[in-house]
Design an enzyme around this catalytic site. Structure first.
Site, PDB file in Angstrom:
ATOM      1  N   LYS A  10       1.000  -1.126  -0.093  1.00 47.99           N
ATOM      2  CA  LYS A  10       0.037   0.089  -0.145  1.00 47.99           C
ATOM      3  C   LYS A  10       1.048   1.349  -0.230  1.00 47.99           C
ATOM      4  O   LYS A  10       2.113   1.166   0.260  1.00 47.99           O
ATOM      5  CB  LYS A  10      -0.940   0.135   1.404  1.00 47.99           C
ATOM      6  CG  LYS A  10      -1.853  -1.153   1.258  1.00 47.99           C
ATOM      7  CD  LYS A  10      -3.071  -1.165   2.246  1.00 47.99           C
ATOM      8  CE  LYS A  10      -3.930  -2.438   2.408  1.00 47.99           C
ATOM      9  NZ  LYS A  10      -4.654  -2.125   3.461  1.00 47.99           N
ATOM     10  N   TYR A  50     -12.501  -2.020  -3.653  1.00 52.50           N
ATOM     11  CA  TYR A  50     -12.938  -1.992  -2.493  1.00 52.50           C
ATOM     12  C   TYR A  50     -14.484  -1.940  -2.267  1.00 52.50           C
ATOM     13  O   TYR A  50     -15.030  -1.606  -1.166  1.00 52.50           O
ATOM     14  CB  TYR A  50     -12.407  -0.967  -1.322  1.00 52.50           C
ATOM     15  CG  TYR A  50     -10.865  -1.524  -0.932  1.00 52.50           C
ATOM     16  CD1 TYR A  50     -10.685  -2.492  -0.011  1.00 52.50           C
ATOM     17  CD2 TYR A  50     -10.004  -0.530  -1.208  1.00 52.50           C
ATOM     18  CE1 TYR A  50      -9.602  -2.827   0.247  1.00 52.50           C
ATOM     19  CE2 TYR A  50      -8.509  -0.710  -0.776  1.00 52.50           C
ATOM     20  CZ  TYR A  50      -8.315  -2.012  -0.093  1.00 52.50           C
ATOM     21  OH  TYR A  50      -7.068  -2.344   0.567  1.00 52.50           O
ATOM     22  N   PHE A  58     -15.392   3.683   7.383  1.00 52.64           N
ATOM     23  CA  PHE A  58     -14.162   3.907   7.005  1.00 52.64           C
ATOM     24  C   PHE A  58     -13.905   3.975   5.287  1.00 52.64           C
ATOM     25  O   PHE A  58     -12.609   4.097   4.912  1.00 52.64           O
ATOM     26  CB  PHE A  58     -13.046   2.900   7.566  1.00 52.64           C
ATOM     27  CG  PHE A  58     -13.458   1.682   7.387  1.00 52.64           C
ATOM     28  CD1 PHE A  58     -12.939   0.901   6.012  1.00 52.64           C
ATOM     29  CD2 PHE A  58     -14.111   0.708   8.152  1.00 52.64           C
ATOM     30  CE1 PHE A  58     -13.197  -0.358   5.740  1.00 52.64           C
ATOM     31  CE2 PHE A  58     -14.013  -0.723   7.887  1.00 52.64           C
ATOM     32  CZ  PHE A  58     -13.710  -1.201   6.747  1.00 52.64           C
ATOM     33  N   ARG A  86      -2.403 -14.664   4.332  1.00 49.83           N
ATOM     34  CA  ARG A  86      -2.986 -13.776   5.514  1.00 49.83           C
ATOM     35  C   ARG A  86      -2.391 -14.220   6.832  1.00 49.83           C
ATOM     36  O   ARG A  86      -2.289 -13.288   7.598  1.00 49.83           O
ATOM     37  CB  ARG A  86      -4.380 -14.159   5.687  1.00 49.83           C
ATOM     38  CG  ARG A  86      -5.193 -13.662   4.302  1.00 49.83           C
ATOM     39  CD  ARG A  86      -6.619 -13.540   4.052  1.00 49.83           C
ATOM     40  NE  ARG A  86      -7.369 -13.139   5.336  1.00 49.83           N
ATOM     41  CZ  ARG A  86      -7.809 -12.003   5.080  1.00 49.83           C
ATOM     42  NH1 ARG A  86      -7.552 -11.242   4.135  1.00 49.83           N
ATOM     43  NH2 ARG A  86      -8.768 -11.556   6.249  1.00 49.83           N
ATOM     44  N   THR A  92      -5.835  -7.385  10.415  1.00 48.65           N
ATOM     45  CA  THR A  92      -6.002  -6.155  10.056  1.00 48.65           C
ATOM     46  C   THR A  92      -5.581  -5.050  10.675  1.00 48.65           C
ATOM     47  O   THR A  92      -4.756  -4.203  10.410  1.00 48.65           O
ATOM     48  CB  THR A  92      -7.195  -5.907   9.434  1.00 48.65           C
ATOM     49  OG1 THR A  92      -8.091  -7.149   8.821  1.00 48.65           O
ATOM     50  CG2 THR A  92      -7.605  -4.730   8.792  1.00 48.65           C
ATOM     51  N   ARG A 103       2.409  -6.877   9.211  1.00 46.78           N
ATOM     52  CA  ARG A 103       1.876  -5.814   9.988  1.00 46.78           C
ATOM     53  C   ARG A 103       2.338  -5.514  11.298  1.00 46.78           C
ATOM     54  O   ARG A 103       2.478  -4.348  11.602  1.00 46.78           O
ATOM     55  CB  ARG A 103       0.268  -6.066   9.722  1.00 46.78           C
ATOM     56  CG  ARG A 103      -0.317  -5.730   8.355  1.00 46.78           C
ATOM     57  CD  ARG A 103      -1.938  -6.377   8.385  1.00 46.78           C
ATOM     58  NE  ARG A 103      -2.518  -6.152   7.184  1.00 46.78           N
ATOM     59  CZ  ARG A 103      -3.515  -6.803   6.693  1.00 46.78           C
ATOM     60  NH1 ARG A 103      -4.099  -7.661   7.414  1.00 46.78           N
ATOM     61  NH2 ARG A 103      -4.035  -6.385   5.485  1.00 46.78           N
ATOM     62  N   ASN A 113      -1.981  -0.347   6.816  1.00 43.97           N
ATOM     63  CA  ASN A 113      -1.543  -1.515   7.641  1.00 43.97           C
ATOM     64  C   ASN A 113      -0.671  -2.386   6.466  1.00 43.97           C
ATOM     65  O   ASN A 113      -0.640  -3.238   6.467  1.00 43.97           O
ATOM     66  CB  ASN A 113      -2.614  -2.359   7.932  1.00 43.97           C
ATOM     67  CG  ASN A 113      -3.700  -2.623   6.556  1.00 43.97           C
ATOM     68  OD1 ASN A 113      -3.641  -2.215   5.694  1.00 43.97           O
ATOM     69  ND2 ASN A 113      -4.759  -3.356   7.042  1.00 43.97           N
ATOM     70  N   HIS A 116      -1.975  -5.627   1.670  1.00 44.63           N
ATOM     71  CA  HIS A 116      -3.477  -6.038   1.322  1.00 44.63           C
ATOM     72  C   HIS A 116      -2.951  -7.501   1.000  1.00 44.63           C
ATOM     73  O   HIS A 116      -2.394  -7.938   0.223  1.00 44.63           O
ATOM     74  CB  HIS A 116      -4.212  -5.640   0.369  1.00 44.63           C
ATOM     75  CG  HIS A 116      -5.397  -6.288  -0.179  1.00 44.63           C
ATOM     76  ND1 HIS A 116      -6.727  -6.163   0.477  1.00 44.63           N
ATOM     77  CD2 HIS A 116      -5.592  -7.160  -1.178  1.00 44.63           C
ATOM     78  CE1 HIS A 116      -7.695  -7.078   0.024  1.00 44.63           C
ATOM     79  NE2 HIS A 116      -7.037  -7.726  -1.154  1.00 44.63           N
ATOM     80  N   GLU A 127      -9.678 -10.158  -7.752  1.00 46.31           N
ATOM     81  CA  GLU A 127      -8.738  -8.966  -7.358  1.00 46.31           C
ATOM     82  C   GLU A 127      -7.467  -9.024  -8.334  1.00 46.31           C
ATOM     83  O   GLU A 127      -7.229  -7.825  -8.833  1.00 46.31           O
ATOM     84  CB  GLU A 127      -8.139  -9.301  -5.962  1.00 46.31           C
ATOM     85  CG  GLU A 127      -9.076  -8.755  -5.077  1.00 46.31           C
ATOM     86  CD  GLU A 127      -8.991  -9.024  -3.682  1.00 46.31           C
ATOM     87  OE1 GLU A 127      -9.710  -8.741  -2.666  1.00 46.31           O
ATOM     88  OE2 GLU A 127      -7.703  -9.276  -3.214  1.00 46.31           O
TER      89      GLU A 127
HETATM   90  P1  CMP Z   1      -7.343  -4.629   3.654  1.00 47.02           P
HETATM   91  O1  CMP Z   1      -7.081  -5.870   4.010  1.00 47.02           O
HETATM   92  O2  CMP Z   1      -6.732  -4.078   2.355  1.00 47.02           O
HETATM   93  O3  CMP Z   1      -8.844  -4.577   3.319  1.00 47.02           O
HETATM   94  C1  CMP Z   1     -10.000  -3.497   3.665  1.00 47.02           C
HETATM   95  C2  CMP Z   1      -9.086  -2.360   4.427  1.00 47.02           C
HETATM   96  O4  CMP Z   1     -10.053  -1.341   5.204  1.00 47.02           O
HETATM   97  C3  CMP Z   1      -8.062  -2.895   5.432  1.00 47.02           C
HETATM   98  O5  CMP Z   1      -7.178  -3.635   5.035  1.00 47.02           O
HETATM   99  C4  CMP Z   1      -7.704  -1.630   6.015  1.00 47.02           C
HETATM  100  O6  CMP Z   1      -6.895  -0.911   5.279  1.00 47.02           O
HETATM  101  C5  CMP Z   1      -9.201  -0.843   5.855  1.00 47.02           C
HETATM  102  N1  CMP Z   1      -9.820  -1.054   7.410  1.00 47.02           N
HETATM  103  C6  CMP Z   1     -10.264  -2.015   7.822  1.00 47.02           C
HETATM  104  N2  CMP Z   1     -11.098  -2.005   8.995  1.00 47.02           N
HETATM  105  C7  CMP Z   1     -10.701  -0.714   9.128  1.00 47.02           C
HETATM  106  C8  CMP Z   1     -11.081   0.284  10.198  1.00 47.02           C
HETATM  107  N3  CMP Z   1     -11.920  -0.191  11.499  1.00 47.02           N
HETATM  108  N4  CMP Z   1     -10.928   1.495  10.175  1.00 47.02           N
HETATM  109  C9  CMP Z   1     -10.249   1.955   9.145  1.00 47.02           C
HETATM  110  N5  CMP Z   1      -9.684   1.302   8.051  1.00 47.02           N
HETATM  111  C10 CMP Z   1     -10.071  -0.161   8.102  1.00 47.02           C
END
Ligand code: CMP
Length: 143
Positions: A10, A50, A58, A86, A92, A103, A113, A116, A127
């Site tokens: 990212k 997304y 968010f 994962r 996450t 992470r 984070n 992805h 994807e």
């Molecule tokens: P990702 O695995 O790319 O999938 C969805 C993304 O949304 C996640 O990583 C985070 O970057 C973001 N995300 C998920 N939950 C939250 C949250 N509670 N607040 C802010 N961002 C979030």
């Protein structure tokens, strides 16, 4: 049998100059890089990627972050790719991620984070096609 997952390094990963460190962790864990590019998402492409999160509180912040700079989508191949990737990246929210995960090591917060990873084989296929053409994938097939 080997299968595939989509990783995205990212914009925070790119800004922190961590592309090399994160790819090293990924390849040391046994993943093969099958396709890779650097690209900058816009609101449409990030919103499409997304879309499942479009009703989440968010969502807008996530799009602002994901369009804030270049990112690096990567197609990875390994037996049990989706699940193993994962595990390698961790939860996450980095505060909840296991020690040694990408992470936990590098991410600042739940939004920024670092990386992805697809959450199912079905989503991995969708994807991957979001970022890579059939031609790009076929050219690299059997690396
Ligand atoms: P990702 O695995 O790319 O999938 C969805 C993304 O949304 C996640 O990583 C985070 O970057 C973001 N995300 C998920 N939950 C939250 C949250 N509670 N607040 C802010 N961002 C979030």
């Amino acid at each position: 049998m080997n299968n595939r997952t989509l990783a995205i390094l990212k914009p925070d990963c790119v800004r922190k100059n961590l592309i090399g460190d994160v790819i090293t962790k990924i390849t040391q864990a046994g993943f093969k890089v099958v396709a890779m590019k650097m690209t900058k998402l816009n609101k449409d492409t990030a919103g499409g990627f997304y879309e499942v999160h479009k009703d989440r509180p968010f969502f807008n912040d996530l799009l602002t972050f994901m369009t804030s700079g270049p990112c690096v989508p990567i197609v990875l191949e390994k037996e049990n790719a989706v699940e193993d990737f994962r595990k390698l990246i961790g939860a996450t929210n980095p505060a909840e991620a296991d020690e040694g995960t990408i992470r936990k090591l590098y991410a600042d917060n739940v939004e920024q984070n670092i990386v992805h990873g697809s959450d199912s084989d079905e989503n991995a296929a969708k994807e991957i096609s979001h970022f890579f053409s059939r031609k790009e994938l076929l050219e690299n097939y059997g690396l």
